[in-house]
Design a protein around this motif. Structure first.
Motif, mmCIF file in Angstrom:
data_model
loop_
_atom_site.group_PDB
_atom_site.id
_atom_site.type_symbol
_atom_site.label_atom_id
_atom_site.label_comp_id
_atom_site.label_asym_id
_atom_site.label_seq_id
_atom_site.Cartn_x
_atom_site.Cartn_y
_atom_site.Cartn_z
ATOM 1 N N ARG A 1 0.872 -1.172 0.000
ATOM 2 C CA ARG A 1 0.000 0.000 0.000
ATOM 3 C C ARG A 1 0.908 1.220 0.000
ATOM 4 O O ARG A 1 1.731 1.396 0.893
ATOM 5 C CB ARG A 1 -0.891 0.003 1.236
ATOM 6 C CG ARG A 1 -1.766 1.239 1.312
ATOM 7 C CD ARG A 1 -2.735 1.139 2.447
ATOM 8 N NE ARG A 1 -3.650 0.038 2.107
ATOM 9 C CZ ARG A 1 -4.454 -0.542 2.976
ATOM 10 N NH1 ARG A 1 -4.462 -0.162 4.216
ATOM 11 N NH2 ARG A 1 -5.254 -1.520 2.599
ATOM 12 N N ILE A 2 0.756 2.065 -1.014
ATOM 13 C CA ILE A 2 1.615 3.227 -1.194
ATOM 14 C C ILE A 2 0.769 4.483 -1.047
ATOM 15 O O ILE A 2 -0.266 4.609 -1.700
ATOM 16 C CB ILE A 2 2.287 3.193 -2.578
ATOM 17 C CG1 ILE A 2 3.051 1.891 -2.755
ATOM 18 C CG2 ILE A 2 3.211 4.388 -2.755
ATOM 19 C CD1 ILE A 2 3.517 1.639 -4.160
ATOM 20 N N ALA B 1 5.487 9.231 -9.764
ATOM 21 C CA ALA B 1 4.354 9.235 -8.836
ATOM 22 C C ALA B 1 3.050 9.018 -9.596
ATOM 23 O O ALA B 1 2.196 8.229 -9.175
ATOM 24 C CB ALA B 1 4.304 10.544 -8.059
ATOM 25 N N LYS B 2 2.892 9.679 -10.728
ATOM 26 C CA LYS B 2 1.667 9.526 -11.510
ATOM 27 C C LYS B 2 1.562 8.124 -12.100
ATOM 28 O O LYS B 2 0.467 7.580 -12.224
ATOM 29 C CB LYS B 2 1.596 10.592 -12.594
ATOM 30 C CG LYS B 2 1.313 11.958 -12.013
ATOM 31 C CD LYS B 2 1.090 13.008 -13.073
ATOM 32 C CE LYS B 2 0.748 14.334 -12.408
ATOM 33 N NZ LYS B 2 0.467 15.381 -13.367
ATOM 34 N N ALA C 1 11.972 3.280 -4.762
ATOM 35 C CA ALA C 1 13.291 3.787 -4.365
ATOM 36 C C ALA C 1 13.523 5.192 -4.899
ATOM 37 O O ALA C 1 14.126 6.029 -4.217
ATOM 38 C CB ALA C 1 14.384 2.839 -4.864
ATOM 39 N N GLN C 2 13.043 5.471 -6.094
ATOM 40 C CA GLN C 2 13.267 6.778 -6.706
ATOM 41 C C GLN C 2 12.532 7.888 -5.965
ATOM 42 O O GLN C 2 13.060 8.990 -5.805
ATOM 43 C CB GLN C 2 12.844 6.757 -8.169
ATOM 44 C CG GLN C 2 13.145 8.047 -8.907
ATOM 45 C CD GLN C 2 12.718 8.001 -10.349
ATOM 46 O OE1 GLN C 2 11.729 7.371 -10.695
ATOM 47 N NE2 GLN C 2 13.466 8.679 -11.195
ATOM 48 N N ILE C 3 11.310 7.637 -5.511
ATOM 49 C CA ILE C 3 10.524 8.693 -4.864
ATOM 50 C C ILE C 3 10.230 8.353 -3.405
ATOM 51 O O ILE C 3 9.201 8.760 -2.860
ATOM 52 C CB ILE C 3 9.220 8.993 -5.643
ATOM 53 C CG1 ILE C 3 8.302 7.774 -5.700
ATOM 54 C CG2 ILE C 3 9.524 9.518 -7.020
ATOM 55 C CD1 ILE C 3 6.896 8.096 -6.172
ATOM 56 N N SER C 4 11.141 7.662 -2.746
ATOM 57 C CA SER C 4 10.908 7.229 -1.368
ATOM 58 C C SER C 4 10.693 8.396 -0.412
ATOM 59 O O SER C 4 10.021 8.254 0.601
ATOM 60 C CB SER C 4 12.069 6.376 -0.885
ATOM 61 O OG SER C 4 13.275 7.135 -0.917
ATOM 62 N N LYS D 1 4.811 6.904 1.614
ATOM 63 C CA LYS D 1 4.837 5.986 2.750
ATOM 64 C C LYS D 1 4.401 4.636 2.219
ATOM 65 O O LYS D 1 3.404 4.540 1.504
ATOM 66 C CB LYS D 1 3.889 6.466 3.852
ATOM 67 C CG LYS D 1 3.855 5.575 5.063
ATOM 68 C CD LYS D 1 3.031 6.171 6.180
ATOM 69 C CE LYS D 1 1.568 6.046 5.864
ATOM 70 N NZ LYS D 1 0.685 6.416 6.990
ATOM 71 N N VAL D 2 5.143 3.592 2.544
ATOM 72 C CA VAL D 2 4.870 2.249 2.008
ATOM 73 C C VAL D 2 4.597 1.292 3.161
ATOM 74 O O VAL D 2 5.330 1.275 4.142
ATOM 75 C CB VAL D 2 6.092 1.740 1.195
ATOM 76 C CG1 VAL D 2 5.808 0.357 0.628
ATOM 77 C CG2 VAL D 2 6.434 2.715 0.078
#
Length: 60
Positions: free
Chosen positions: A5-6, A23-24, A48-51, A55-56
């Protein structure tokens, strides 16, 4: 198969264009948007790119 769940917790306004596109591509358009995805190597690279923006959580 495992699911994640992101949630987008920071705004994408003013971010690098490729981070906005990432993100999109995850289905996150506005703050507090939540999407569930199956775990794949491609997904882990995007996370990893937009960590710093997301929230994951692992979903049971």
């Amino acid at each position: 198969m495992a699911k994640l769940r992101i949630e987008l917790v920071k705004s994408i306004i003013g971010r690098k264009p490729n981070h906005i596109a990432t993100a999109k591509s995850l289905g996150l358009k506005k703050m507090n948007d939540v999407r569930e995805h199956n775990v794949t190597p491609e997904l882990m690279g995007k996370i990893a790119q937009i960590s710093y923006l997301i929230k994951v959580e692992e979903v049971q």
